[in-house]
Design a protein around this motif. Structure first.
Motif, PDB file in Angstrom:
ATOM      1  N   CYS A 121       3.616 -12.146  11.550  1.00  0.00           N
ATOM      2  CA  CYS A 121       2.806 -12.635  10.428  1.00  0.00           C
ATOM      3  C   CYS A 121       1.968 -11.531   9.785  1.00  0.00           C
ATOM      4  N   HIS A 122       2.222 -10.273  10.130  1.00  0.00           N
ATOM      5  CA  HIS A 122       1.431  -9.164   9.586  1.00  0.00           C
ATOM      6  C   HIS A 122       2.198  -7.870   9.792  1.00  0.00           C
ATOM      7  N   LEU A 123       1.838  -6.842   9.060  1.00  0.00           N
ATOM      8  CA  LEU A 123       2.305  -5.484   9.342  1.00  0.00           C
ATOM      9  C   LEU A 123       1.421  -4.869  10.401  1.00  0.00           C
ATOM     10  N   ASP A 124       1.942  -3.856  11.109  1.00  0.00           N
ATOM     11  CA  ASP A 124       1.073  -3.055  11.969  1.00  0.00           C
ATOM     12  C   ASP A 124       1.272  -1.581  11.612  1.00  0.00           C
ATOM     13  N   ALA A 125       0.410  -0.732  12.187  1.00  0.00           N
ATOM     14  CA  ALA A 125       0.398   0.682  11.783  1.00  0.00           C
ATOM     15  C   ALA A 125       1.725   1.369  12.106  1.00  0.00           C
ATOM     16  N   ARG A 126       2.379   0.930  13.192  1.00  0.00           N
ATOM     17  CA  ARG A 126       3.637   1.569  13.551  1.00  0.00           C
ATOM     18  C   ARG A 126       4.732   1.306  12.514  1.00  0.00           C
ATOM     19  N   MET A 127       4.787   0.044  12.035  1.00  0.00           N
ATOM     20  CA  MET A 127       5.798  -0.277  11.002  1.00  0.00           C
ATOM     21  C   MET A 127       5.562   0.561   9.748  1.00  0.00           C
ATOM     22  N   VAL A 128       4.283   0.685   9.382  1.00  0.00           N
ATOM     23  CA  VAL A 128       3.951   1.421   8.156  1.00  0.00           C
ATOM     24  C   VAL A 128       4.256   2.911   8.333  1.00  0.00           C
ATOM     25  N   GLU A 129       3.949   3.423   9.523  1.00  0.00           N
ATOM     26  CA  GLU A 129       4.208   4.836   9.805  1.00  0.00           C
ATOM     27  C   GLU A 129       5.702   5.145   9.685  1.00  0.00           C
ATOM     28  N   ARG A 130       6.518   4.236  10.211  1.00  0.00           N
ATOM     29  CA  ARG A 130       7.964   4.443  10.168  1.00  0.00           C
ATOM     30  C   ARG A 130       8.456   4.463   8.713  1.00  0.00           C
ATOM     31  N   ALA A 131       7.984   3.514   7.914  1.00  0.00           N
ATOM     32  CA  ALA A 131       8.384   3.453   6.498  1.00  0.00           C
ATOM     33  C   ALA A 131       7.890   4.700   5.761  1.00  0.00           C
ATOM     34  N   TRP A 132       6.679   5.133   6.104  1.00  0.00           N
ATOM     35  CA  TRP A 132       6.111   6.324   5.478  1.00  0.00           C
ATOM     36  C   TRP A 132       6.949   7.555   5.823  1.00  0.00           C
ATOM     37  N   ASP A 133       7.316   7.689   7.099  1.00  0.00           N
ATOM     38  CA  ASP A 133       8.088   8.859   7.525  1.00  0.00           C
ATOM     39  C   ASP A 133       9.415   8.954   6.772  1.00  0.00           C
ATOM     40  N   GLU A 134      10.026   7.806   6.537  1.00  0.00           N
ATOM     41  CA  GLU A 134      11.319   7.813   5.840  1.00  0.00           C
ATOM     42  C   GLU A 134      11.179   8.301   4.400  1.00  0.00           C
ATOM     43  N   SER A 135      10.027   8.041   3.784  1.00  0.00           N
ATOM     44  CA  SER A 135       9.837   8.443   2.384  1.00  0.00           C
ATOM     45  C   SER A 135       9.196   9.814   2.254  1.00  0.00           C
ATOM     46  N   ALA A 136       8.204  10.076   3.106  1.00  0.00           N
ATOM     47  CA  ALA A 136       7.361  11.248   2.880  1.00  0.00           C
ATOM     48  C   ALA A 136       8.029  12.532   3.322  1.00  0.00           C
ATOM     49  N   SER A 137       9.159  12.435   4.045  1.00  0.00           N
ATOM     50  CA  SER A 137       9.881  13.663   4.390  1.00  0.00           C
ATOM     51  C   SER A 137      10.451  14.282   3.123  1.00  0.00           C
TER      52      SER A 137
END
Lengths: 225, 225
Positions: free
Chosen positions: B95-111
């Motif tokens: 029912c929510h995002l957590d920091a790990r999910m966001v970190e993973r999505a960020w890593d895929e884009s920010a590389s």
């Protein structure tokens, strides 16, 4: 592996909840009480629906409302103001009701009276409440026109176990890009047997049909009378 | 005592999330990225707000959107259709995002790229997302006019840690009993420092102020430019 441990504890809590819900359903069967669990997003109009239809139902049946909220007893107050008995549960942070909370509220009321209907208005939330059986005989999900047509696809669990979808606030249709047919399509995609009613507490549209649906549901469970 | 055990595991999961969120915030500080976490009920207009304002912001800054939903990638698709980069996270029931999910999505884009802004659109829910720090610098909560004025009292946690309240869909004010002043009163009762803007993606009202608020927030974190 903290994640696996959490999932197992979650499963065992859900199993314990299911047992308690089954016992509650059996108690309601014995007292010929129809239990209805209402689910929706915050502000979809659950309390407004009950305010506008229960006084009419209460003319010919005994009705109790159990209100669930994270905080405040505003909703139970609103129900009492229209002359219907209500109990408030505040979950103090939890995002859903569980069968134990409902059982406790029921025990406090049912020791003194008998009811033909008990309505449980869950915490406003389309995710968590969907996993918790509260012993209900019918589950009703509300989707208000301003929320958009795609919510059944985005929150399928809340719609999958529902018996009835109430599309609420249809008086706002002229001002929004919401097509009831499209919402119906999304909902039936998730739950093909879902019944659907379009309602507005402002214009009164669909409210008689909702009360008739409740009376038919009680007759189906217990026969007429 | 299964309840106490569950609470302890919950606390330890939250502490682990906080650590990861703090690390993410530090990474964003180094790349001079302003992170904004958007919270609201389902259908309050988070995606619509981003669709209507990010193309303008993206003319002078690099913008990434991370979309969180229980199911579907509809929202990331909507953002991409207006020419802004987006990643979809589907939580598959959570029912929510957590920091790990966001970190993973960020890593895929920010590389592959650098961003001035990252917007994280949380799962539509006023309860669970409020407890999870995602490393954001600013938390923004939306309350749409059809939901009613009392939501800050009923879901205080979502409003207590927010920096900005956007009252959305104010084009519907003529058709509903919603007073912005009353909502403001409820909200300030929970969080006295909350900034408040009234917006409509239909009429455009308040959208320039929202973009200006974002640019001021980024300047406050990193200085101009």
């Amino acid at each position: 592996m903290p994640e696996i441990k959490t999932v197992r504890i979650q499963e065992s809590l859900l199993a314990a909840n299911d047992d308690r819900a089954a016992a509650l359903r059996e108690r309601w069967r014995k007292s010929r009480t129809l239990a209805v669990n209402l689910l929706s997003s915050p502000g979809s109009g659950k309390t407004s629906l009950l305010e506008h239809t229960l006084p009419c139902l209460a003319e010919r049946a005994r009705v109790l409302v159990i209100e669930g909220d994270v905080e405040t007893d505003n909703d139970a107050e609103r129900i009492r103001r229209v002359g219907v008995e209500a109990r408030q549960i505040t979950t103090g942070g939890a995002c859903h009701l569980d069968a134990r909370m409902v059982e406790r509220a029921w025990d406090e009321s049912a020791s003194a009276a008998r009811y033909d209907y008990v309505f449980v208005e869950n915490v406003g939330n389309l995710v968590c409440p969907a996993s918790y059986d509260l012993g209900e005989h019918r589950r009703v999900v509300l989707l208000s026109v301003p929320e958009g047509e795609d919510k059944p696809a985005k929150y399928p669990r809340a719609f999958r176990d529902a018996d009835l979808l109430l599309v609420t606030k249809i008086d706002l249709l002229p001002y929004l890009d919401f097509r009831v047919e499209k919402a119906r399509h999304y909902a039936l995609d998730v739950q093909p047997d879902l019944e659907i009613l379009a309602t507005s507490t402002r214009t009164g549209q669909g409210l008689d049909e909702w009360v008739a649906w409740l009376e038919r549901a009680r007759s189906a469970e217990y026969g007429p009378g």
